[in-house]
Design an enzyme around this catalytic site. Structure first.
Site, short mmCIF file in Angstrom:
data_model
loop_
_atom_site.label_atom_id
_atom_site.label_comp_id
_atom_site.label_asym_id
_atom_site.label_seq_id
_atom_site.Cartn_x
_atom_site.Cartn_y
_atom_site.Cartn_z
N HIS A 1 -15.27 1.88 -15.37
CA HIS A 1 -15.10 1.20 -14.08
C HIS A 1 -16.32 0.36 -13.71
CE1 HIS A 1 -14.40 1.16 -9.56
NE2 HIS A 1 -13.25 0.72 -10.04
N HIS B 1 -15.08 -4.34 -0.04
CA HIS B 1 -15.03 -3.73 -1.37
C HIS B 1 -16.41 -3.34 -1.91
CE1 HIS B 1 -13.95 -3.70 -5.80
NE2 HIS B 1 -12.96 -3.02 -5.28
N ARG C 1 -10.40 -5.35 -14.03
CA ARG C 1 -9.29 -6.18 -13.58
C ARG C 1 -9.75 -7.64 -13.59
NH1 ARG C 1 -5.66 -2.58 -11.26
NH2 ARG C 1 -6.55 -0.79 -10.17
N ARG D 1 -5.01 0.90 -13.32
CA ARG D 1 -3.64 1.09 -12.82
C ARG D 1 -2.99 -0.23 -12.40
NH1 ARG D 1 -4.38 4.89 -8.73
NH2 ARG D 1 -4.23 6.57 -10.25
N TYR E 1 -12.25 -10.52 -1.55
CA TYR E 1 -12.92 -9.23 -1.36
C TYR E 1 -14.40 -9.47 -1.08
CZ TYR E 1 -8.93 -7.16 -3.96
OH TYR E 1 -7.68 -6.77 -4.40
N ASN F 1 0.82 -1.21 0.00
CA ASN F 1 0.00 0.00 0.00
C ASN F 1 0.86 1.26 0.00
OD1 ASN F 1 -2.28 -1.57 0.06
ND2 ASN F 1 -2.72 -1.25 2.22
N ARG G 1 -14.08 1.90 4.45
CA ARG G 1 -12.88 1.09 4.71
C ARG G 1 -11.62 1.94 4.73
NH1 ARG G 1 -11.50 -1.86 -0.17
NH2 ARG G 1 -9.87 -0.31 -0.44
#
Length: 699
Positions: A447, A604, A387, A417, A480, A55, A576
């Site tokens: 997205h 998530h 993703r 990313r 997740y 992170n 979160r």
């Protein structure tokens, strides 16, 4: 007392927002706290520790890179330069405090606890003669041939240093040769290739009844005399440079986007330097030399008591034997709403199905896609991919569908990313097979997560849709918490088709019945609902807001929440990560409670739940409460229309998280967090217990 504002009146400016970078560091403190919990298995504690390192890497690559770039461009001594230095210094202090705790946990707590569990990370001084001999043989055969050492002199300048790659800076004294005078010390840089594993496991016969591991950096350090036999080692410094990793691609010409992206991927590893990590023993002389070489200010230097590439220690988790030192495996349950061995198309004709991952399996989505590939009546498959991963059954199935003659459209987000290369490769493969590959709308990331299947049934066409808060990545559906919806409702599926049509024809706004999209309507809709909540609060009616998000940073949305709260609405925010709205500020946010849940799984799912009198809105969404999601991305939010499913969602994904007193943290007015009080269990663990064994009962 809370401030009750007249209708339509804006909040005083500026809003009392928290610092975003410090809020991100606060989130990582909460993750780090998981590594300190002795109730967690020790290898899981180590995993949390490496997650913090990963992170922080992204934090510097993405969040801090623009500030460092602005500092370089500012006039030295100017007010702008001084302000940037002060801001960077403040963040650096927060990072150092976090790293100090992280290194202490690794060096003092986890290595000791691992040892008690017969899992040893052996330094050179810990290794006995036989172990040292084995390490030396591995070094000579597998490591030394791949190492590159560059002497630094006027003919050989400092070599290029790639982003996050491990290097050694060496100060060496040439050994005196017969008949020659003493030589001056020289400097050299030793590059450690990325291809080499960072953790090695010793053979069982050398481990003395334990699982024994050595770090690559320790192996190299112990064998420098073998690598450089003509020199005496005076000083050895491990260092790791973090660079700006944002890609800047002009995507207005869609035909060249993939080519432009691929060309930039080759240079990503050599963006502007942002952070320099060195081992704690590094001398002031060599640290100054490195800072000067990379044009970094002193505040960009971070000394590490733990390995400077701590994130790569996670390789130990894959090498270690499965044991009690990991979480007990959990098998997601098959949805009770579906018959496992019956075709899904017929089942979805009868009802909508809500899937709550990872407590429920993602397998029904895969089964639906498999059936679509094999079914001769399926004519078209359309899907967005943000993703999916390098090894993806979803994309393998889409490739198979093209080969079977189906009309396949895939909207790839090439700018996801750190997944750009993987997505680009999949897009190229599907395009070669004959699929229609789209890259969304110029200037906006796609997205939203949606799948649409069109099937001929008798004399008409029928559509089946899946929409989700999370990605089409089978691996992360087990890690997740996300929520997906399977449906064949005519108007709902027509909305999904309209979204795909809009992605094919940029500039055309989709006409939607139920779905709400960004950037067109999501912000406006949420603010309108918040205004209705506020009006009800002023009138003394039921007024409630519960948002569950990954991040809340958008000033406009925060203002809408505060207006509702200051009118008397009760507001609970389950965020979160970074939340810039401070809770409990007298006269500002008295009626706002902010909590964060950090548990076994990464939270998530995004849920927007609002109550205004007798009106109730519950939306699931791919979008967080961030300006980029609301204004600069193609996002989707959809209402849960079925009352039974809405109640289930409220009971499972909101209430347990509002009560959680095991994995939850409560935000203080200054933006810090403290462990939540109470006797209620972990929401995640309660849901695991609820669904445990369902798949066996339903099989």
């Amino acid at each position: 007392m809370a401030i009750n504002l007249p209708a339509g009146e804006a909040l005083p400016a500026p809003l009392p927002l928290l610092n975003r970078e410090l809020a991100i560091l606060e989130f990582n403190r909460r993750v780090l706290a998981q590594a300190m919990l002795t109730c967690n298995p020790v290898l899981e504690r180590l995993r949390y520790l490496t997650i913090v390192s990963a992170n922080l890497d992204e934090f510097f690559e993405v969040r801090m890179a623009p500030y460092m770039g602005a500092l370089r461009a500012a006039v030295p001594g100017s007010p702008e330069s001084q302000a940037l230095k002060a801001g960077i210094h403040r963040v650096a202090q927060g990072v150092r405090a976090l790293l100090e705790t992280q290194c202490r946990v690794y060096c003092d707590d986890l290595r000791t606890e691992l040892g008690l569990k017969k899992i040893a990370i052996l330094s050179h001084v810990d290794r006995d003669t036989a172990q040292q001999a084995w390490v030396k043989q591995v070094f000579l055969k597998e490591i030394k041939p791949l190492l590159t050492t560059t002497l630094i002199d006027p003919r050989r300048p400092f070599p290029k240093v790639a982003n996050k790659s491990l290097h050694f800076l060496l100060r060496l004294q040439p050994k005196k040769k017969k008949g020659s005078g003493p030589s001056s010390p020289v400097m050299a840089v030793l590059k450690i290739p990325r291809a080499l594993p960072r953790v090695l496991r010793l053979p069982g016969k050398l481990s003395h009844g334990r699982q024994a591991f050595v770090l690559l950096s320790s192996v190299v350090r112990a064998n420098l005399s073998v690598l450089l036999p003509d020199y005496h080692l005076l000083e050895c410094v491990q260092f790791r440079l973090t660079r700006d990793s944002e890609l800047w691609v002009q995507d207005d010409d869609q035909t060249d986007l993939r080519l432009a992206l691929n060309s930039q991927l080759h240079t990503r590893h050599f963006g502007q330097p942002v952070r320099l990590e060195v081992n704690a023993q590094c001398s002031v002389q060599l640290s100054r030399m490195l800072l000067q070489e990379f044009d970094l200010p002193p505040c960009a230097l971070y000394r590490m008591e733990a390995p400077v590439n701590l994130v790569r220690v996670q390789e130990l988790l894959d090498l270690a034997d499965p044991s009690k030192q990991r979480y007990k495996p959990y098998e997601p349950a098959w949805s009770k709403a579906l018959q496992r061995k019956q075709p899904l198309f017929a089942q979805l004709d009868r009802r909508d199905v809500l899937l709550h991952h990872p407590f429920e399996s993602f397998e029904p989505v895969l089964q639906l896609l498999r059936e679509a590939v094999e079914d001769k009546h399926v004519l078209q498959i359309q899907q967005t991919i943000y993703r999916a991963g390098a090894h993806s059954e979803v994309l393998d199935l889409l490739c198979k569908a093209v080969r079977r003659g189906k009309d396949v459209t895939v909207v790839f987000e090439l700018m996801a990313r750190f997944d750009e290369a993987v997505n680009s490769a999949w897009a190229e493969q599907l395009e070669r097979l004959g699929a229609q590959v789209l890259y969304g709308i110029a200037g906006m990331k796609t997205h939203c997560k949606m799948l649409l299947i069109t099937r001929r049934e008798q004399a008409s066409l029928r559509r089946y849709a899946h929409v989700s808060t999370g990605n089409y990545n089978v691996k992360t559906t087990r890690l997740y918490t996300d929520i997906g919806l399977l449906t064949s409702q005519t108007e709902f599926c027509a909305d999904v088709q309209a979204m795909f049509d809009a992605l094919r024809q940029p500039g055309v706004s989709p006409q939607l019945h139920h779905l709400i999209n960004a950037p067109n309507a999501l912000r406006r809709t949420l603010l309108a609902h918040l205004d209705e909540v506020r009006e009800q609060a002023l009138q003394g009616g039921a007024a409630r807001v519960v948002f569950k998000l990954n991040a809340l940073t958008d000033e406009g949305l925060i203002a809408g929440i505060l207006r509702a709260a200051q009118a008397g609405a009760r507001v609970d925010l389950i965020v979160r990560g970074a939340c810039l709205l401070p809770s409990g500020l007298p006269g500002v946010s008295d009626r706002v409670r902010v909590r964060s849940v950090i548990g076994r799984y990464l939270e998530h799912s995004r849920i927007y739940h609002l109550v205004a009198g007798e009106r109730v809105w519950t939306y699931l969404s791919s979008a967080d409460g961030m300006s980029r999601n609301l204004d600069r991305r193609v996002e989707l939010a959809w209402p849960v229309l079925d009352n039974e499913l809405r109640q289930r969602l409220y009971d499972e994904a909101l209430i347990p998280y509002l009560l959680d007193a095991q994995d939850a943290w409560e935000q203080n007015p200054d933006g810090s967090y403290q462990v939540a009080d109470g006797a209620y269990p972990s929401a995640q663990q309660a849901l695991m217990r609820k669904y445990a064994g369902t798949s066996r009962k339903e099989s």
